[in-house]
Scaffold this motif. Structure first.
Motif, PDB file in Angstrom:
ATOM      1  N   TRP A  45      24.401  24.411  75.356  1.00 37.20           N
ATOM      2  CA  TRP A  45      25.273  24.420  75.772  1.00 37.20           C
ATOM      3  C   TRP A  45      24.972  23.772  76.882  1.00 37.20           C
ATOM      4  CZ3 TRP A  45      25.124  28.250  73.159  1.00 37.20           C
ATOM      5  CH2 TRP A  45      25.557  29.360  72.269  1.00 37.20           C
ATOM      6  N   ALA A  46      26.413  22.571  77.659  1.00 33.87           N
ATOM      7  CA  ALA A  46      25.830  22.479  78.702  1.00 33.87           C
ATOM      8  C   ALA A  46      27.269  21.354  78.996  1.00 33.87           C
ATOM      9  CB  ALA A  46      25.258  21.115  78.594  1.00 33.87           C
ATOM     10  N   LYS A  47      27.229  21.354  80.046  1.00 35.92           N
ATOM     11  CA  LYS A  47      28.392  20.603  80.683  1.00 35.92           C
ATOM     12  C   LYS A  47      29.440  19.552  79.803  1.00 35.92           C
ATOM     13  CE  LYS A  47      27.128  18.835  84.509  1.00 35.92           C
ATOM     14  NZ  LYS A  47      27.256  18.074  86.026  1.00 35.92           N
ATOM     15  N   PRO A  48      30.500  19.909  79.203  1.00 38.15           N
ATOM     16  CA  PRO A  48      30.400  18.430  78.427  1.00 38.15           C
ATOM     17  C   PRO A  48      30.663  16.969  78.919  1.00 38.15           C
ATOM     18  CG  PRO A  48      33.004  20.210  78.896  1.00 38.15           C
ATOM     19  CD  PRO A  48      31.678  20.360  79.833  1.00 38.15           C
ATOM     20  N   LYS A  49      30.116  16.707  76.908  1.00 38.47           N
ATOM     21  CA  LYS A  49      29.543  15.012  77.352  1.00 38.47           C
ATOM     22  C   LYS A  49      28.426  15.369  78.157  1.00 38.47           C
ATOM     23  CE  LYS A  49      34.318  13.102  77.145  1.00 38.47           C
ATOM     24  NZ  LYS A  49      35.241  12.622  77.324  1.00 38.47           N
ATOM     25  N   SER A  50      27.288  15.646  78.485  1.00 34.05           N
ATOM     26  CA  SER A  50      26.112  15.438  79.429  1.00 34.05           C
ATOM     27  C   SER A  50      25.039  15.242  78.676  1.00 34.05           C
ATOM     28  CB  SER A  50      26.090  16.706  80.090  1.00 34.05           C
ATOM     29  OG  SER A  50      26.039  17.928  79.655  1.00 34.05           O
ATOM     30  N   LYS A  51      24.239  14.750  78.760  1.00 38.78           N
ATOM     31  CA  LYS A  51      23.406  14.304  78.114  1.00 38.78           C
ATOM     32  C   LYS A  51      21.969  15.391  78.454  1.00 38.78           C
ATOM     33  CE  LYS A  51      20.446  10.622  78.617  1.00 38.78           C
ATOM     34  NZ  LYS A  51      19.911   9.216  78.264  1.00 38.78           N
ATOM     35  N   ASP A  70      33.347  21.214  73.560  1.00 37.44           N
ATOM     36  CA  ASP A  70      33.281  22.215  73.817  1.00 37.44           C
ATOM     37  C   ASP A  70      32.238  22.725  74.424  1.00 37.44           C
ATOM     38  OD1 ASP A  70      31.698  21.799  71.657  1.00 37.44           O
ATOM     39  OD2 ASP A  70      32.188  23.109  70.385  1.00 37.44           O
ATOM     40  N   GLY A  71      31.053  21.804  74.978  1.00 39.09           N
ATOM     41  CA  GLY A  71      29.931  22.131  75.605  1.00 39.09           C
ATOM     42  C   GLY A  71      29.398  22.898  74.296  1.00 39.09           C
ATOM     43  N   LYS A  72      28.895  22.475  73.197  1.00 40.32           N
ATOM     44  CA  LYS A  72      28.148  22.742  73.113  1.00 40.32           C
ATOM     45  C   LYS A  72      27.322  21.423  72.008  1.00 40.32           C
ATOM     46  CE  LYS A  72      30.322  25.671  69.456  1.00 40.32           C
ATOM     47  NZ  LYS A  72      30.901  26.093  68.625  1.00 40.32           N
TER      48      LYS A  72
END
Length: 483
Positions: A45-51, A70-72
């Motif tokens: 998981w990470a911040k939504p839309k982050s690469k 959802d961060g997945k």
């Protein structure tokens, strides 16, 4: 019940959404073993839309994924050939880097089922595993066997993660590993000299329905999937349908694995003829669909003799018969017999102590069928055909591999006449000085049955036989009747 499911909501909080630094699934961590020479899935998981960018110690290639709303995120890396050289994988989402160390490339197997798969090297209370001290003393000699134990958790919805960690199976912690799984890994490790990773996702007492998903159970069974109703219907929570699969198995489905080992069935004793066979086959199809790796190998264990409330009853062997039939309809599968792996004093012991041989027999299946070691004898003898000769019955078997374990003193056979009453039979090997396929056979007879019509072998809840093939693998229990 409410408190139990409240705890699951806490676990669900592991899916972090807007966290500052990339977070990995607990299945992706230090000491993990990745499937060699594969597109290995890694997720978190990470911040939504982050690469999220992954780099590895063995390659200059970069793998990328973008976290969803959802961060997945999930990405794949190409793994190297198996070796004992420690590897590392780093993940960076721009806000911080996370590195996983002491990673090995090898063979990854899932250990699924109920308590006889869960049973650790140290055993359960009043249920020891034979050879415990020897395993601990030798554990440090076997490099490259790692395991991760997924906690047994229920959930009404499929969970994405589990609070677990990979461990090296050394003298300090090998006692916690699945005994069946560890002996499998040890045998494979010694035979093909590669690291072996075990993902242990199981629950003692669980039924096959415990692992089937909601869609299947709704369409194909009459199981009540309301968790509040389950409390009233079942005396024990380990019998609940659906919930254990959601909480204990679903978190591992992104893993890249070689195959599945399965030891389960005790809680399905008494199922109608054919029901368990079908549901087990459908469970395997479900897991293969969800792992997304095609028809990965599935090797499983036939349950051992157990009194089941009546040592002379046949509920146990009828379930064993369904398991045997399942092996015929599940592609790329194999079943191991444990008829001989119970001591006479274990009549009321549902967790037999001889787990080394169980793991080894699963390994024989894998070594022969998956890893190409065709010289390994992996199949137990099975009934082939019978011929009535006066007051005797002649029997032929498949998978003898050119030898029987004994010619005399054979135990476990019974025969019956038209009255359907079975009597203990004398069995012995015989040669007949005559041409044709019946010049060699196992012949069985009883003075109480003058006109035999049917034969059974170890077809009672607790009945021990001693006939085996050239590889020392026992004859599967069988019956020639359909009564």
């Amino acid at each position: 019940m409410n408190k139990r499911f409240l705890s699951l909501m806490v676990l669900a909080g592991l899916t972090i959404g807007a966290q500052a630094k990339v977070k990995l699934s607990h299945l992706v961590g230090d000491n993990m073993i990745i499937q060699q020479q594969s597109d290995v899935r890694l997720w978190g998981w990470a911040k939504p839309k982050s690469k999220v960018v992954a780099t590895t110690s063995w390659s200059n290639e970069r793998s990328e994924a973008v976290a969803g709303k959802d961060g997945k995120w999930l990405l794949t890396v190409k793994s190297p050939k198996a070796s004992y050289t420690p590897l590392s994988i780093s993940f960076d989402d721009g806000d911080g880097k996370v590195t996983v160390n002491n990673v090995l490339a090898g063979e990854v197997w899932v250990c699924a089922g109920q308590s006889n798969m869960e049973m650790p090297i140290k055993g359960f209370g009043n249920c020891p595993v034979e050879g415990y001290n020897q395993v601990v003393l030798e554990a440090n000699k076997h490099k490259g066997i790692h395991y991760v134990k997924v906690p047994s958790i229920m959930s009404t919805k499929p969970l994405d993660d589990a609070n677990c960690e990979w461990k090296e199976a050394n003298a300090d912690n090998v006692s916690e590993a699945s005994a069946t799984g560890y002996f499998f890994a040890k045998t494979v490790n010694e035979a093909i000299d590669v690291p072996v990773g075990l993902i242990m996702a199981n629950k003692g007492g669980s039924r096959v329905e415990s692992w089937l998903d909601r869609d299947y159970l709704t369409k194909n069974t009459k199981e009540d999937l309301d968790s509040t109703h389950m409390v009233n219907k079942f005396k024990w929570d380990f019998l609940y349908p659906l919930l254990w699969g959601n909480g204990t198995f679903n978190p591992i489905l992104n893993s890249t694995v070689k195959g599945i080992l399965f030891y389960q069935g005790c809680s399905n004793v008494g199922d109608p003829d054919g029901q368990y066979t079908q549901r087990l086959a459908d469970l395997v199809a479900q897991w293969r669909r969800d792992f997304k790796q095609g028809d990965i190998p599935f090797y499983f264990v036939q349950i051992a003799p157990y009194h089941n409330g009546d040592i002379n009853g046949d509920a146990g062997p009828r379930l064993r018969e369904q398991q045997f039939n399942a092996a015929k309809v599940i592609p790329n599968s194999g079943i191991v017999c444990t008829e001989d792996l119970v001591y006479p004093y274990e009549v009321e012991q549902i967790h037999p102590a001889q787990k080394r041989q169980v793991g080894e027999r699963l390994a024989y299946q894998a070594l022969n069928k998956t890893y190409g070691m065709k010289s390994i004898i992996c199949e137990s003898m099975t009934f082939k055909e019978m011929k009535i000769d006066g007051d005797k019955v002649l029997l032929h078997f498949d998978n003898e591999y050119g030898a029987y374990s004994r010619f005399e003193g054979i135990e476990g056979f019974e025969i019956a006449g038209a009255d359907r009453v079975f009597h203990k039979a004398t069995a012995r090997h015989t040669w007949v000085d005559a041409p044709g396929p019946w010049n060699e056979a196992i012949v069985v007879s009883s003075p109480e049955v003058k006109e035999p019509v049917a034969v059974r072998y170890c077809f009672r809840n607790f009945q021990l036989g001693n006939l085996a093939n050239a590889g020392g693998l026992p004859l599967f229990p069988f019956r020639t009747d359909n009564w």
